[in-house]
Design an enzyme around this catalytic site. Structure first.
Site, short mmCIF file in Angstrom:
data_model
loop_
_atom_site.label_atom_id
_atom_site.label_comp_id
_atom_site.label_asym_id
_atom_site.label_seq_id
_atom_site.Cartn_x
_atom_site.Cartn_y
_atom_site.Cartn_z
CB CYS A 156 36.04 45.89 41.52
SG CYS A 156 37.00 45.80 43.06
CG ASP A 157 35.89 41.77 45.26
OD1 ASP A 157 35.77 42.99 45.06
OD2 ASP A 157 36.10 41.30 46.39
CB ALA A 158 32.22 40.30 39.98
CG LEU A 159 35.47 43.14 36.91
CD1 LEU A 159 36.09 44.47 36.55
CD2 LEU A 159 34.45 42.71 35.87
CG PHE A 160 40.10 36.95 40.34
CD1 PHE A 160 41.43 37.04 39.99
CD2 PHE A 160 39.65 35.80 40.97
CE1 PHE A 160 42.31 35.98 40.25
CE2 PHE A 160 40.51 34.74 41.24
CZ PHE A 160 41.84 34.83 40.87
#
Length: 372
Positions: A156-160
């Site tokens: 989910c970090d990739a969405l930042f």
């Protein structure tokens, strides 16, 4: 199963001091207080750089995102100088792994300076990296059986890390084709990791709830949702929406997700004004964590400022959080209570710090400074 002994919990409660004293009196700290705290955080961080791999890694990308937002809010020369220095140090280059979202966010510095008219801020390497990331063949794009990398943005970090850069580049260049690809990959992550019941993102597939007896539960039996992981997503949504055209066909999807997550996360704020590292089991680490709290504070303040969130409901949440964050800052400017680099809920303490925690602090302060 993640289990904490009574002795451990008691010890952690004794550690929780600075971040547990925030009070709300219906007003924000003065603009002067906020500006001074932000500048102090910048100066401390610039004097204590973290280069885990190189100056183009994701930690610096997140930190300097905070610096860009601080400059946008204050126009202070100190922030501009820090941005120009890192751009020159990097020779305006991106990370080496075109397929890895973590190697993209440093490009936001170059795009920001270029938009300000800094002629030496070369954005061609950023554009080339985005093209490779979205279109060049790689096993992550197709998915690797038996591994975590089942999609391009599998954590989910990739969405930042990736979408805000893609949206900003599209706005700067007028090329909206990449926005369709961005939505395609964003939707993959949403379908894989978003829990529609809890309105939160699992960090990765290790924490996706299947309804089968699993050791991926908190000691209270609830699902594990990492504060900073969801902070990455919510802050990333605010940044993405900041640059996404108002008439983009997918904007309602992003806005609705932003509002749903904000409502859930606001309800999980603790009495001290912070969010704990495990959102549904705050007792697991009974102290606040400042990087997740900083990202949540920024995002909700942005939502208020852009009329996506009701100020009557969310302003008290943001006020309480910002006061708590100020209490997490030491007199020398260091922002403490930052969970170390990781991928799940873990403890922090008054002396723990990371540059991305400073970035989250600067992002929160900058949006608060722009509040009416």
């Amino acid at each position: 199963m993640i289990v904490k002994s009574k002795t451990f919990v008691t010890a952690m409660m004794l550690l929780a001091s600075a971040c547990n004293v925030a009070k709300v009196n219906g007003t924000f700290p003065s603009e002067k207080t906020t500006s001074k705290a932000m500048l102090s955080a910048l100066k401390w961080q610039e004097a204590h750089p973290i280069f885990e791999k190189n100056t183009r890694d994701w930690t610096n990308g997140a930190y300097y995102m905070g610096v860009t937002r601080a400059h946008k809010a204050t126009q202070r020369q100190e922030y501009f100088d820090a941005l120009l220095e890192i751009g020159r140090k990097n020779n305006w280059q991106m990370g080496e792994r075109f397929y890895h979202a973590d190697d993209l966010p440093i490009g936001n510095v170059y795009l920001y300076l270029n938009a300000l008219g800094v002629r030496e801020a070369d954005i061609k390497p950023t554009g080339a990296m985005i093209q490779k990331h979205l279109y060049e063949p790689h096993e992550w794009r197709e998915g690797t059986a038996g591994k975590e990398q089942v999609i391009l943005w599998w954590w989910c970090d990739a969405l930042f890390m990736a979408p805000p850069l893609i949206a900003r580049y599209s706005r700067l260049t007028g090329n909206n084709k990449n926005l369709e690809e961005m939505y395609k990959y964003y939707l993959q992550t949403y379908n894989l990791l978003y829990d529609k019941e809890e309105k939160l993102f699992a960090r990765d597939t290790r924490f996706v709830w299947t309804g089968i007896a699993s050791d991926r539960k908190e000691v209270n039996g609830k699902k594990i949702f990492w504060a900073r992981g969801n902070g990455w997503v919510l802050a990333g949504l605010a940044l993405l929406l900041d640059d996404l055209p108002m008439n983009n066909v997918h904007r309602p999807f992003y806005e609705n997700l932003f509002k749903d997550m904000s409502a859930k996360i606001a309800g999980l704020q603790q009495e001290d004004g912070m969010w704990h590292t495990s959102l549904l089991a705050p007792e697991s680490f009974p102290h606040g964590e400042s990087s997740g709290t900083g990202f949540f504070t920024f995002a909700m303040a942005w939502g208020i400022n852009h009329n996506l969130l009701d100020a009557a409901i969310y302003k008290p949440v943001v006020q309480k959080a910002w006061k708590a964050l100020l209490d997490c800052q030491q007199k020398n400017g260091q922002v403490g209570w930052v969970q170390n680099i990781g991928a799940d809920p873990q403890p922090s303490d008054a002396g723990s710090w990371q540059n991305f925690g400073t970035g989250a602090f600067l992002m929160a302060g900058s949006e608060i400074m722009m509040m009416k």
